[in-house]
Motif scaffolding. Structure first.
Motif, PDB file in Angstrom:
ATOM      1  N   SER A  66       0.850  -1.206   0.000  1.00 17.87           N
ATOM      2  CA  SER A  66       0.000   0.000   0.000  1.00 17.87           C
ATOM      3  C   SER A  66       0.879   1.247   0.000  1.00 17.87           C
ATOM      4  O   SER A  66       0.421   2.341  -0.295  1.00 17.87           O
ATOM      5  CB  SER A  66      -0.888   0.013   1.237  1.00 17.87           C
ATOM      6  OG  SER A  66      -0.133   0.341   2.392  1.00 17.87           O
ATOM      7  N   THR A  81      -9.172  -5.961 -10.255  1.00 17.42           N
ATOM      8  CA  THR A  81      -9.140  -4.499 -10.250  1.00 17.42           C
ATOM      9  C   THR A  81      -8.577  -3.953  -8.945  1.00 17.42           C
ATOM     10  O   THR A  81      -8.261  -2.772  -8.840  1.00 17.42           O
ATOM     11  CB  THR A  81     -10.546  -3.904 -10.438  1.00 17.42           C
ATOM     12  OG1 THR A  81     -11.371  -4.402  -9.376  1.00 17.42           O
ATOM     13  CG2 THR A  81     -11.147  -4.324 -11.769  1.00 17.42           C
ATOM     14  N   PHE A  82      -8.473  -4.813  -7.920  1.00 17.24           N
ATOM     15  CA  PHE A  82      -7.952  -4.351  -6.636  1.00 17.24           C
ATOM     16  C   PHE A  82      -6.455  -4.087  -6.736  1.00 17.24           C
ATOM     17  O   PHE A  82      -5.698  -4.906  -7.268  1.00 17.24           O
ATOM     18  CB  PHE A  82      -8.203  -5.391  -5.536  1.00 17.24           C
ATOM     19  CG  PHE A  82      -7.551  -5.010  -4.233  1.00 17.24           C
ATOM     20  CD1 PHE A  82      -8.209  -4.179  -3.323  1.00 17.24           C
ATOM     21  CD2 PHE A  82      -6.259  -5.449  -3.912  1.00 17.24           C
ATOM     22  CE1 PHE A  82      -7.599  -3.807  -2.131  1.00 17.24           C
ATOM     23  CE2 PHE A  82      -5.649  -5.070  -2.713  1.00 17.24           C
ATOM     24  CZ  PHE A  82      -6.326  -4.247  -1.832  1.00 17.24           C
ATOM     25  N   HIS A  83      -6.011  -2.944  -6.198  1.00 19.57           N
ATOM     26  CA  HIS A  83      -4.592  -2.642  -6.142  1.00 19.57           C
ATOM     27  C   HIS A  83      -4.262  -2.092  -4.743  1.00 19.57           C
ATOM     28  O   HIS A  83      -4.880  -1.112  -4.308  1.00 19.57           O
ATOM     29  CB  HIS A  83      -4.208  -1.618  -7.211  1.00 19.57           C
ATOM     30  CG  HIS A  83      -2.724  -1.461  -7.396  1.00 19.57           C
ATOM     31  ND1 HIS A  83      -1.932  -0.854  -6.450  1.00 19.57           N
ATOM     32  CD2 HIS A  83      -1.897  -1.862  -8.402  1.00 19.57           C
ATOM     33  CE1 HIS A  83      -0.668  -0.871  -6.877  1.00 19.57           C
ATOM     34  NE2 HIS A  83      -0.617  -1.480  -8.055  1.00 19.57           N
ATOM     35  N   SER A 113      -5.957   1.434  -4.862  1.00 18.27           N
ATOM     36  CA  SER A 113      -7.337   1.324  -4.367  1.00 18.27           C
ATOM     37  C   SER A 113      -7.490   1.854  -2.941  1.00 18.27           C
ATOM     38  O   SER A 113      -8.614   1.944  -2.434  1.00 18.27           O
ATOM     39  CB  SER A 113      -7.800  -0.141  -4.394  1.00 18.27           C
ATOM     40  OG  SER A 113      -7.574  -0.743  -5.650  1.00 18.27           O
ATOM     41  N   GLN A 154      -8.186   4.031   0.098  1.00 12.85           N
ATOM     42  CA  GLN A 154      -8.944   5.269   0.297  1.00 12.85           C
ATOM     43  C   GLN A 154      -8.303   6.112   1.392  1.00 12.85           C
ATOM     44  O   GLN A 154      -8.168   7.324   1.251  1.00 12.85           O
ATOM     45  CB  GLN A 154     -10.389   4.931   0.730  1.00 12.85           C
ATOM     46  CG  GLN A 154     -11.168   4.140  -0.299  1.00 12.85           C
ATOM     47  CD  GLN A 154     -11.444   4.946  -1.556  1.00 12.85           C
ATOM     48  OE1 GLN A 154     -11.884   6.091  -1.474  1.00 12.85           O
ATOM     49  NE2 GLN A 154     -11.162   4.365  -2.722  1.00 12.85           N
ATOM     50  N   TYR A 212     -10.017   0.547   2.367  1.00 16.30           N
ATOM     51  CA  TYR A 212     -10.335   0.429   0.929  1.00 16.30           C
ATOM     52  C   TYR A 212     -11.813   0.673   0.689  1.00 16.30           C
ATOM     53  O   TYR A 212     -12.621   0.527   1.595  1.00 16.30           O
ATOM     54  CB  TYR A 212      -9.952  -0.963   0.439  1.00 16.30           C
ATOM     55  CG  TYR A 212      -8.442  -1.155   0.430  1.00 16.30           C
ATOM     56  CD1 TYR A 212      -7.659  -0.675  -0.612  1.00 16.30           C
ATOM     57  CD2 TYR A 212      -7.812  -1.777   1.512  1.00 16.30           C
ATOM     58  CE1 TYR A 212      -6.281  -0.817  -0.588  1.00 16.30           C
ATOM     59  CE2 TYR A 212      -6.441  -1.926   1.535  1.00 16.30           C
ATOM     60  CZ  TYR A 212      -5.678  -1.442   0.482  1.00 16.30           C
ATOM     61  OH  TYR A 212      -4.324  -1.578   0.503  1.00 16.30           O
TER      62      TYR A 212
END
Lengths: 245, 245
Positions: A49, A99-101, A105, A107, A245
């Motif tokens: 992250s 699509t998750f990174h 992704s 927040q 996220y």
């Protein structure tokens, strides 16, 4: 191809930080070594992250990787924890959409910073808390801390080495909790510049010892100049607590 | 000549134990090095209340030494802490009568043993608690623990290597406290044989997982045979908590 999201905790004391560096022991390096072994030598890249510096800890760092192995979530946890060194622990593993990174992704992130305020030096906290036995005015610190909430340009609170152009970030919560002889700064926001948490904590501590007033904070923010803020608090008090996220 | 009594805390992780050993980093060795430097090279011997093994910690170890320096108590604390490594902390220093002896004047000792029972491995506790995630019947353990109270021959609970002849000791209190995801065994008595706390804890943990019954304890004590008791719990969970004079 499967994408796996892992949440890990690590004791940063014996790492040169999260990110891979040649000839240094890093969290990413240890994990990629184990994953590559599990994939019969095929190199597996993990995506964190974000980085953490040398000596900085994590209770909820997140990374993802792609794999053609089809283990279930419990098997991933077991396989990784069996092979990883004891200062890294995989807390959860989850199969996620492609699509998750882990980085893009995210927040928000939450960091905790521990300050040990006791008079006597505590050998058990030397790697896990910043010893600051100078008598703190917590009320003044709480006042100071309120000025950080919201959206600001945090140039004054980022390392002069930072090359990011957009230094506007939003801090959504910031509290100071007292627990035994420690203060825990809990700060959550949509992004943090390099050294930002440590410079904010260092500045609030200077308010705590009366070197600065709470009302100085807005000026420091407006100055957009690193030299106006306080010292960078040391790495060993800092924990990446959670990624949202 | 002045006799000084010191109470110290240390993180045992990076020591080969308390007692001086050639070419090893020990707590006694580090302290004697600093004291000898303060006495212009004259060797100063310290006398501890007892040894602790490699990896074992202390929150209240006591030692004494004789000196012709006339520092006051605050000066001793400051002088020692300035020069000692960060994993040793002097908590108090007191000028005492020449009849005081850290080992021979001790009336009782209290040890604490930490067991981390959470499922996930915790990197921050790996050197400070024994990870035992096997589901413990605490009620059975509390029952077992009562049998240790009072005066017994503790041969079954001492290392077979022990060469002490009189193995009768009195345990004056023994309780198990739950705190977050840890159990803390608090045991106090007039003396402890080599490995005694660790073997008692190891045996009570075997009661906790149902491998033994609480009612087996009296038989194990009566057998006076090391092999009848449980495994020696590892050193990193053990803390010398307090020495009573």
């Amino acid at each position: 191809m499967n994408r796996v999201k892992c949440i890990i905790s690590y004791d940063g004391s014996e790492f040169a930080g999260f990110q891979v560096q040649p000839n240094k022991r890093t969290v990413q390096g240890e994990i990629e070594k184990v994953l590559s072994r599990m994939h019969k030598g095929e190199f597996i890249r993990i995506h964190g992250s974000g980085r953490t510096d040398a000596g900085v800890h994590a209770k909820g760092q997140v990374f993802h990787f792609d794999t053609d192995l089809s283990l279930d979530e419990k098997q991933w946890i077991r396989a990784l924890n069996t092979q990883l060194p004891e200062d890294i622990s995989v807390l959860s593993a989850e199969l996620v959409d492609s699509t998750f990174h882990a980085r893009f992704s995210a927040q928000e992130k939450e960091y905790h910073y521990y300050v040990y305020t006791g008079t006597n030096r505590n050998p058990f906290l030397r790697k896990y808390s910043h010893h600051y036995p100078y008598g703190l005015d917590v009320e003044a610190m709480v006042k100071a801390q309120h000025y950080f909430l919201g959206t600001h340009d945090f140039t004054s609170f980022s390392s002069a080495k930072s090359e990011v152009e957009d230094r506007v970030r939003t801090i959504s919560s910031f509290e100071i909790v007292e627990e035994h002889e420690q203060l825990i700064f809990k700060i959550r926001g949509n992004g943090f510049l390099y050294n930002m948490v440590r410079i904010i904590v260092g500045t609030v501590l200077e308010v705590g010892i009366g070197k600065r007033k709470p009302e100085d904070i807005p000026e420091i923010i407006q100055a957009k100049e690193r030299a106006k803020a306080g010292k960078t608090a040391p790495g060993q008090g800092l924990y990446l607590y959670k990624v949202y996220y």
